[in-house]
Design an enzyme around this catalytic site. Sequence first.
Site, PDB file in Angstrom:
ATOM      1  N   ASP A 133      30.825  -0.136  -3.776  1.00  0.00           N
ATOM      2  CA  ASP A 133      31.630   1.072  -4.013  1.00  0.00           C
ATOM      3  C   ASP A 133      31.234   2.232  -3.104  1.00  0.00           C
ATOM      4  OD1 ASP A 133      33.085  -0.171  -5.973  1.00  0.00           O
ATOM      5  OD2 ASP A 133      31.805   0.520  -7.611  1.00  0.00           O
ATOM      6  N   ARG A 145      40.335   0.192   1.240  1.00  0.00           N
ATOM      7  CA  ARG A 145      39.355   1.211   1.655  1.00  0.00           C
ATOM      8  C   ARG A 145      38.991   1.125   3.134  1.00  0.00           C
ATOM      9  NH1 ARG A 145      35.750   1.600  -3.915  1.00  0.00           N
ATOM     10  NH2 ARG A 145      37.177   3.103  -4.876  1.00  0.00           N
ATOM     11  N   LYS A 195      40.340  -2.739  -3.397  1.00  0.00           N
ATOM     12  CA  LYS A 195      39.817  -1.748  -4.363  1.00  0.00           C
ATOM     13  C   LYS A 195      40.950  -0.803  -4.744  1.00  0.00           C
ATOM     14  CE  LYS A 195      35.659  -3.334  -4.588  1.00  0.00           C
ATOM     15  NZ  LYS A 195      35.214  -3.946  -5.847  1.00  0.00           N
ATOM     16  N   ARG A 228      46.604  -4.607  -7.849  1.00  0.00           N
ATOM     17  CA  ARG A 228      45.317  -5.276  -7.609  1.00  0.00           C
ATOM     18  C   ARG A 228      45.312  -6.706  -8.155  1.00  0.00           C
ATOM     19  NH1 ARG A 228      40.552  -1.247  -8.981  1.00  0.00           N
ATOM     20  NH2 ARG A 228      39.434  -2.850  -7.829  1.00  0.00           N
ATOM     21  N   ARG A 238      37.169   7.609  -4.408  1.00  0.00           N
ATOM     22  CA  ARG A 238      36.005   7.560  -3.513  1.00  0.00           C
ATOM     23  C   ARG A 238      36.372   7.940  -2.069  1.00  0.00           C
ATOM     24  NH1 ARG A 238      32.350   5.851  -7.211  1.00  0.00           N
ATOM     25  NH2 ARG A 238      32.948   4.101  -8.540  1.00  0.00           N
ATOM     26  N   LYS A 260      29.520   4.575 -14.488  1.00  0.00           N
ATOM     27  CA  LYS A 260      30.847   4.145 -14.953  1.00  0.00           C
ATOM     28  C   LYS A 260      30.784   2.720 -15.511  1.00  0.00           C
ATOM     29  CE  LYS A 260      34.316   4.011 -11.811  1.00  0.00           C
ATOM     30  NZ  LYS A 260      34.976   2.699 -11.756  1.00  0.00           N
TER      31      LYS A 260
HETATM   32  C1  S3P Z   1      32.432  -3.048 -11.285  1.00  0.00           C
HETATM   33  C2  S3P Z   1      32.368  -4.035 -10.327  1.00  0.00           C
HETATM   34  C3  S3P Z   1      32.812  -3.865  -8.945  1.00  0.00           C
HETATM   35  C4  S3P Z   1      32.985  -2.397  -8.585  1.00  0.00           C
HETATM   36  C5  S3P Z   1      33.693  -1.627  -9.659  1.00  0.00           C
HETATM   37  C6  S3P Z   1      32.939  -1.701 -10.963  1.00  0.00           C
HETATM   38  C7  S3P Z   1      31.966  -3.326 -12.650  1.00  0.00           C
HETATM   39  O1  S3P Z   1      34.060  -4.501  -8.776  1.00  0.00           O
HETATM   40  O2  S3P Z   1      33.693  -2.273  -7.372  1.00  0.00           O
HETATM   41  O3  S3P Z   1      33.845  -0.271  -9.276  1.00  0.00           O
HETATM   42  O4  S3P Z   1      31.774  -2.376 -13.433  1.00  0.00           O
HETATM   43  O5  S3P Z   1      31.764  -4.500 -12.968  1.00  0.00           O
HETATM   44  P1  S3P Z   1      34.181  -6.060  -8.352  1.00  0.00           P
HETATM   45  O6  S3P Z   1      33.741  -6.886  -9.480  1.00  0.00           O
HETATM   46  O7  S3P Z   1      35.651  -6.241  -8.065  1.00  0.00           O
HETATM   47  O8  S3P Z   1      33.331  -6.195  -7.117  1.00  0.00           O
END
Ligand code: S3P
Length: 441
Positions: free
Chosen positions: A320, A351, A347, A128, A395, A27
Amino acid sequence: MNEQHDLVYLVSPGGTMGGEIRVPGDKSMSHRSIMLGSLAEGTCTVEGFLEGEDSLCTLQAFRDMGVKIEGPTAGKLVIHGVGLHGLKAPAAPLYLGNSGTSMRLLSGLLAGQSFATVLTGDSSLSRRPMNRVANPLRSMGAVIDLEAGGLAPLRITPAALHGIDYEMPVASAQVKSCILLASLYAEGESRIVEPAPCRDHTERMLRGFGYEVQTHGNEISIKGGGSLKACHIDVPADISSAAFFLVGASICPGADLVLRHVGINPTRIGVINILRMMGADIEIVREYVAGGEPVADLRVRHAPLRGIHIPEDQVPLAIDEFPVLFVAAACAEGETVLSGAEELRVKESDRIQAMADGLAVLGVEHEVRPDGIAIQGMAGRPLGKGTVNSHGDHRIAMAFTIAALQASGPIEILDCNNVATSFPGFASLVRSCGMSLEEKS
Ligand code: S3P
């Protein structure tokens, strides 16, 4: 936008985990492939793109800003890059659904454009924290308005940006990437210091597009005013999606499963490290490099797990994967303790609390802490059964699906629509591995 909350998973207890599978594309890399491909000079091709709702929101946003993108067809895209200064003002606010990555990375990328934008999202995304990106962007000269409490929608007004020297208060790849993308438009150099290593796909992909990014220890620097050259991007399978199967096979007697072409970037492999510390049998069968990222086939077989104190340096590397790691802990022998993970509370859901509530339904003893949880493993005894609420968090829904492998009766999981944000085809893939899952609305 109408949000759907009506999808219910009914998962039968038991089942198996076997075969050879490839989970959908990463992703994080899928989002970044659209962003950098759109800003590049020339035509960029992508394979392995995640056709999930989150990355499709990013794709739509760039179409709304005038970028011609062909596909996705079976994970393939052709992006006709418009160059760093070729985006056009969108006709309406950009709707980013459930996707924090889209909103936080786009805020940086859009702060330096010559047109105004408004970024909106669904009810979860609108709860958020966004000051974590707005504050450093404002120090770069950006003009950004948020709702009270630092929430979306974000209203971005054109402004001239300058480089920043920024020590990130939280280890967040989204914040780091937001600043890196804003820095492309900033005058002078930006220097970002991360408190702990977090995923570095933006740095790697920028280099893949021929843009210079320097990394010295935990310090990253980049200069504005360069250009991106189109390239080909091979997006590997998402280790965050593979994690459900790594845990599933680990807790399921007799399981033997191969996961193909999984991204094993060192900033993402906390789940493998933690499961191995718990006694899991995960073998890296074949390791190679694709598109500047390490990739491997993983073979996972059942093994008895034991509880551990999770080292805090693993937290950003597995950020994650904790929902499903809590399921591993629930099936292990002894206590597992997680600390230093307050980020889990902001998140797609809280979570820690959402998992604790579901574990309580399944009869798993635990103690919730502000920055983590302590879970008493059931070691060999089955988990309970009943109805759990995913709170619309993909998740959480997938973690409790995997818990059914060790449950004494069916697990009903509410509000599963958002599984489609990161893992289209999840239900049929778990069925193909040997579980029984019914979808009801
Ligand atoms: C992501 C960073 C993470 C992760 C998210 C995807 C990214 O978040 O939890 O699912 O693609 O940079 P955080 O930067 O808030 O830790």
